[in-house]
Design a protein around this motif. Sequence first.
Motif, PDB file in Angstrom:
ATOM      1  N   ASP A  93       0.928  -0.631  -0.153  1.00  0.00           N
ATOM      2  CA  ASP A  93      -0.320  -0.167   0.006  1.00  0.00           C
ATOM      3  C   ASP A  93       0.607   1.466   0.107  1.00  0.00           C
ATOM      4  O   ASP A  93       0.846   2.574   0.169  1.00  0.00           O
ATOM      5  CB  ASP A  93      -1.364   0.120   1.156  1.00  0.00           C
ATOM      6  CG  ASP A  93      -2.445  -0.842   1.130  1.00  0.00           C
ATOM      7  OD1 ASP A  93      -2.475  -1.155  -0.045  1.00  0.00           O
ATOM      8  OD2 ASP A  93      -2.735  -1.084   1.496  1.00  0.00           O
ATOM      9  N   PRO A 137      -5.428  -7.391  -4.236  1.00  0.00           N
ATOM     10  CA  PRO A 137      -6.145  -6.803  -3.015  1.00  0.00           C
ATOM     11  C   PRO A 137      -6.625  -7.281  -2.119  1.00  0.00           C
ATOM     12  O   PRO A 137      -6.752  -6.942  -0.797  1.00  0.00           O
ATOM     13  CB  PRO A 137      -7.575  -6.043  -4.254  1.00  0.00           C
ATOM     14  CG  PRO A 137      -6.661  -5.591  -5.281  1.00  0.00           C
ATOM     15  CD  PRO A 137      -6.414  -6.885  -5.634  1.00  0.00           C
ATOM     16  N   MET A 140      -5.632  -7.365   1.580  1.00  0.00           N
ATOM     17  CA  MET A 140      -6.489  -7.194   3.049  1.00  0.00           C
ATOM     18  C   MET A 140      -6.245  -8.118   3.820  1.00  0.00           C
ATOM     19  O   MET A 140      -6.770  -8.009   4.861  1.00  0.00           O
ATOM     20  CB  MET A 140      -8.221  -7.294   2.483  1.00  0.00           C
ATOM     21  CG  MET A 140      -8.238  -6.171   1.651  1.00  0.00           C
ATOM     22  SD  MET A 140      -7.965  -4.630   2.595  1.00  0.00           S
ATOM     23  CE  MET A 140      -9.081  -4.570   3.796  1.00  0.00           C
ATOM     24  N   GLY A 197     -13.268  -4.880   1.788  1.00  0.00           N
ATOM     25  CA  GLY A 197     -11.974  -4.381   1.733  1.00  0.00           C
ATOM     26  C   GLY A 197     -11.478  -4.784   0.153  1.00  0.00           C
ATOM     27  O   GLY A 197     -10.473  -3.459  -0.404  1.00  0.00           O
ATOM     28  N   GLY A 198     -11.085  -5.769  -0.474  1.00  0.00           N
ATOM     29  CA  GLY A 198     -10.730  -6.163  -1.646  1.00  0.00           C
ATOM     30  C   GLY A 198     -11.610  -5.296  -2.293  1.00  0.00           C
ATOM     31  O   GLY A 198     -10.409  -4.774  -3.404  1.00  0.00           O
ATOM     32  N   HIS A 231     -10.600  -2.024  -2.077  1.00  0.00           N
ATOM     33  CA  HIS A 231      -9.320  -1.197  -2.969  1.00  0.00           C
ATOM     34  C   HIS A 231      -9.015  -0.557  -3.616  1.00  0.00           C
ATOM     35  O   HIS A 231      -9.621  -1.298  -4.668  1.00  0.00           O
ATOM     36  CB  HIS A 231      -8.160  -2.835  -2.040  1.00  0.00           C
ATOM     37  CG  HIS A 231      -6.452  -2.182  -2.015  1.00  0.00           C
ATOM     38  ND1 HIS A 231      -5.764  -2.116  -2.471  1.00  0.00           N
ATOM     39  CD2 HIS A 231      -6.106  -2.398  -0.956  1.00  0.00           C
ATOM     40  CE1 HIS A 231      -5.215  -1.563  -2.501  1.00  0.00           C
ATOM     41  NE2 HIS A 231      -5.160  -1.714  -0.978  1.00  0.00           N
ATOM     42  N   ARG A 279      -6.735  -0.773  -6.071  1.00  0.00           N
ATOM     43  CA  ARG A 279      -5.974  -1.191  -6.832  1.00  0.00           C
ATOM     44  C   ARG A 279      -6.859  -2.359  -7.665  1.00  0.00           C
ATOM     45  O   ARG A 279      -6.417  -2.979  -8.524  1.00  0.00           O
ATOM     46  CB  ARG A 279      -4.937  -2.489  -6.052  1.00  0.00           C
ATOM     47  CG  ARG A 279      -3.475  -2.065  -5.319  1.00  0.00           C
ATOM     48  CD  ARG A 279      -3.275  -2.985  -4.748  1.00  0.00           C
ATOM     49  NE  ARG A 279      -1.086  -2.606  -4.328  1.00  0.00           N
ATOM     50  CZ  ARG A 279      -0.051  -2.647  -5.297  1.00  0.00           C
ATOM     51  NH1 ARG A 279       0.026  -3.255  -6.150  1.00  0.00           N
ATOM     52  NH2 ARG A 279       0.704  -2.472  -5.198  1.00  0.00           N
TER      53      ARG A 279
END
Length: 381
Positions: free
Chosen positions: A81, A102, A106, A310-311, A314, A316
């Motif tokens: 990150d 991602p 996480m 979270g993924g 994210h 990314r």
Amino acid sequence: METFVFLFSFSALGILYAMNSIPAFQEPYVILEIGVAVLVVVFLFYFFITRGNPPKDVLFFVFAVFSFTCVIDLVSALEYDGIISGFMAFYQKTGEPYLGTPYAIMMCYWDGIVHFIMYLVMISRITDRKGYRSLGLIWAGSLCANMSVFIAGIVAGKYGSEIRPAFWINFLFLLMPVWGAITLFTRPKDRPLIGGYNAQQAQSMKLIWRPTDLILVVLLIAAMAFTAIRGLVALDSPLEACSIYVKHYEPYLKDPVGYPRVMMLHLFFYGLPLLGAFVYGLLKPGCTWMSDWTLFLAGAMIQCQWAHIGGSLHPRTTAQFRIPNGVFWSVLVANLLYAVTPILVAMRVCNNPYFFLKIAPFPGQTGLPNSEEKDTKIKDK
């Protein structure tokens, strides 16, 4: 002891920095050899320093060694990150490149923070000769879900052709929580399994007079439906509902990295039957297994949903796989509620367990008068 484990775990930073600075340590097979050697050395270190007062629980060594690796996962996530640098650049290239996805980032945050805290607490409880069975089941569910999705996602996703030697060490982190779960499930429960008058009163009430349980049953049925639709999406079902859902609500399920797809299949084949079993446990009195399995699934579900949510959010994650703006909050709330539902069920079972206990027989329940029961006992003697 937990303070010492906390401080010693951060010595992993020195190892990572040295490997990142010395090219000879960055070859794929050398990384695997160093990884195995470090795990063995850390285990032996804790084994020898506790010889004078050995822990009564062998899982102490698992928690101590894994707490060391938690720091490595946290450093990996922070470096991907862009928060820190100079520790994991080599590992991103010749170690495990899929850690930069991602979902995996996480996952590493969860391991480096949540699991690390769990390890310290459980080590403290073992050192103080106290029980930790409930927390241990949450940990076992969390890490089993973590590693099973991680390993299967690597093989089934786009990184399946980029497996390096360091990949094989992940199986240790899958086998240990499985063994830990079996060990914890077979240990005596922290609470009695047999209730008396309070249990009899609780179990005599119909569901309609138990509003909390009624709400939980509704949430569980909704969670089952949510699990089923996402599982069918992962199976490439031709149903129109599945096509609409993946296109307009959660396109992240089609991310080629493979983790979201594998996670949905895990929940479909393993989580869905357990959710159905919990509905049965809230309807049928005396299901003593509820106290263990609700904790296990709660740990698994919250870890999976943390990495999934979270993924999908994210930076990314490419734009085409992110949650569409028009349904962002509805999808987010649905996923959060889905993650919280098993936790609420586990809290209900643990905080007020009378409905889930076996009822102890009272005098006179054998069908004989009290005087005849006494005579029978005297004859038996």
